[in-house]
Scaffold this motif. Structure first.
Motif, PDB file in Angstrom:
ATOM      1  N   MET A 254       0.863  -1.186   0.000  1.00  0.00           N
ATOM      2  CA  MET A 254       0.000   0.000   0.000  1.00  0.00           C
ATOM      3  C   MET A 254       0.899   1.235   0.000  1.00  0.00           C
ATOM      4  SD  MET A 254      -2.716   1.437   2.869  1.00  0.00           S
ATOM      5  CE  MET A 254      -3.531  -0.141   3.060  1.00  0.00           C
ATOM      6  N   CYS A 255       0.652   2.166  -0.920  1.00  0.00           N
ATOM      7  CA  CYS A 255       1.495   3.364  -1.069  1.00  0.00           C
ATOM      8  C   CYS A 255       0.783   4.599  -0.534  1.00  0.00           C
ATOM      9  CB  CYS A 255       1.856   3.572  -2.535  1.00  0.00           C
ATOM     10  SG  CYS A 255       2.654   2.140  -3.297  1.00  0.00           S
ATOM     11  N   VAL A 256       1.540   5.468   0.107  1.00  0.00           N
ATOM     12  CA  VAL A 256       0.958   6.600   0.817  1.00  0.00           C
ATOM     13  C   VAL A 256       0.419   7.689  -0.093  1.00  0.00           C
ATOM     14  CG1 VAL A 256       3.054   8.018   1.046  1.00  0.00           C
ATOM     15  CG2 VAL A 256       1.315   8.058   2.865  1.00  0.00           C
ATOM     16  N   ASN A 257       0.907   7.753  -1.345  1.00  0.00           N
ATOM     17  CA  ASN A 257       0.401   8.759  -2.290  1.00  0.00           C
ATOM     18  C   ASN A 257       0.673   8.323  -3.723  1.00  0.00           C
ATOM     19  OD1 ASN A 257       3.138   9.481  -2.932  1.00  0.00           O
ATOM     20  ND2 ASN A 257       3.178  10.906  -1.202  1.00  0.00           N
ATOM     21  N   GLY A 258       0.147   9.091  -4.666  1.00  0.00           N
ATOM     22  CA  GLY A 258       0.242   8.724  -6.073  1.00  0.00           C
ATOM     23  C   GLY A 258       1.659   8.737  -6.609  1.00  0.00           C
TER      24      GLY A 258
END
Length: 344
Positions: A254-258
């Motif tokens: 899961m990535c915190v931002n684009g």
């Protein structure tokens, strides 16, 4: 001695010229231009409008700002203009500015504190009526300067410690819970939350919520990894280690931002990992290419355009004298599920 007009140079019409052409006085023209047309007769308004059109008269915004005490200028400071989030926010702020008859000045700090300080001082010197800020992390000196200047401001996405200010942003806890629950429900057993350094509250809030949610499912593995955005070697090592240690588990990132989602996708390609078949992948911020990349990448879509509009409208109320206590206006996000997190 008057200055001689250069041959071929355009002569700029003045308010005196408009008044003369409309056969009226400068006061009436001024009222026409400054929203007091109800004080004028219909025939006079028609004459003034015709004269302005005929002469192509353009009012001096500088002169009008000196008289009114307002420049009709709004500053927008973005942490990273290459981030899709920032682009959509800017579109919303700009659209709202047009509706309000305001002009937008955009500054990009490139996530540098010194640039942020520079632009805050620059916009203040231009006497902008207010500022919308996607903060990098204002220092105490910059905060003190702004408080003394009494310049209306709205923060977007990121809060600043010890600075009372309206904030427009995402319901981060709700959104993180939504995405984490989705991954758990899809059968993933080992989750890695990848973030840039947690120097801003949004990253910290999302990480904290993720870890709290994973504590509720002790049979699952929840890990965190912190990496600078363009540290490709470090990111490759982080992903390689995670995949190796959990080779027997259904795993996801899961990535915190684009911006980080893009870098993780590139790292997975370098490591010959296919999102979907080999490993799950999801991230905050909707990306224009997300449904085109392989089986598609699951994202948490933020209403960024609407957030930009809301930020400008709240700023306008402050410019107009609203003295209500500062508030947080939070928006819900939308999970856009794609093949990268499909259940086995």
């Amino acid at each position: 001695m008057s200055k001689k007009q250069e041959p071929g140079a355009a002569v700029r019409a003045t308010i005196r010229d408009v008044a003369s052409a409309a056969k009226t006085g400068k006061t009436s023209v001024s009222r026409y231009l400054n929203g007091e047309q109800h004080l004028l007769s219909d025939s006079l308004k028609e004459r003034i409008g015709r004269a302005i059109s005929l002469l192509d008269y353009q009012p001096s915004q500088m002169a009008r700002s000196l008289k009114s005490g307002q420049t009709r200028l709004i500053g927008l400071i973005l942490a990273d203009i290459t981030n899709p989030y920032s682009v959509d926010v800017m579109r919303g702020v700009e659209a709202a500015c047009r509706q309000e008859g305001l002009t937008l000045l955009v500054c990009n700090t490139n996530n540098e504190l010194d640039q942020e300080k520079h632009y805050l001082q620059l916009l203040s010197s231009y006497r902008v009526d207010g500022i919308v800020v996607n903060a990098v992390g204002m220092r105490e000196a910059a905060i003190s300067t702004l408080q003394q200047a009494n310049l209306p401001m709205v923060l977007i996405d990121r809060k600043v410690a010890n600075f009372a200010c309206d904030v427009i942003g995402l319901k981060n806890e709700e959104a993180t819970q939504l995405m984490t629950d989705h991954l758990v429900q899809q059968g993933f057993e080992a989750l890695l939350f990848v973030s840039e350094p947690a120097t801003v509250n949004t990253r910290f809030d999302r990480l904290r919520t993720f870890l709290q949610r994973m504590q509720q499912s002790p049979q699952l593995t929840g890990e965190q990894g912190e990496i600078e955005l363009y540290n490709t070697e470090g990111l490759d090592n982080l992903l390689r280690d995670f995949v190796t240690r959990h080779a027997d588990k259904h795993k996801a990132v899961m990535c915190v931002n684009g911006a980080l989602t893009l870098q993780v996708a590139r790292a997975m390609q370098r490591l010959n990992l296919r999102w979907g078949p080999d490993i799950g992948l999801s991230g905050f911020d909707e990306l224009v290419w997300a449904d085109l990349a392989g089986v598609g990448i699951t994202t948490l879509k933020q209403p960024t355009y609407d957030m930009g509009v809301a930020a400008l409208r709240q700023l306008v109320t402050r410019i107009q004298g609203n003295t209500e206590p500062v508030k947080d206006l939070e928006f819900s996000g939308e999970l856009v599920a794609r093949g990268s997190t499909a259940a086995r």
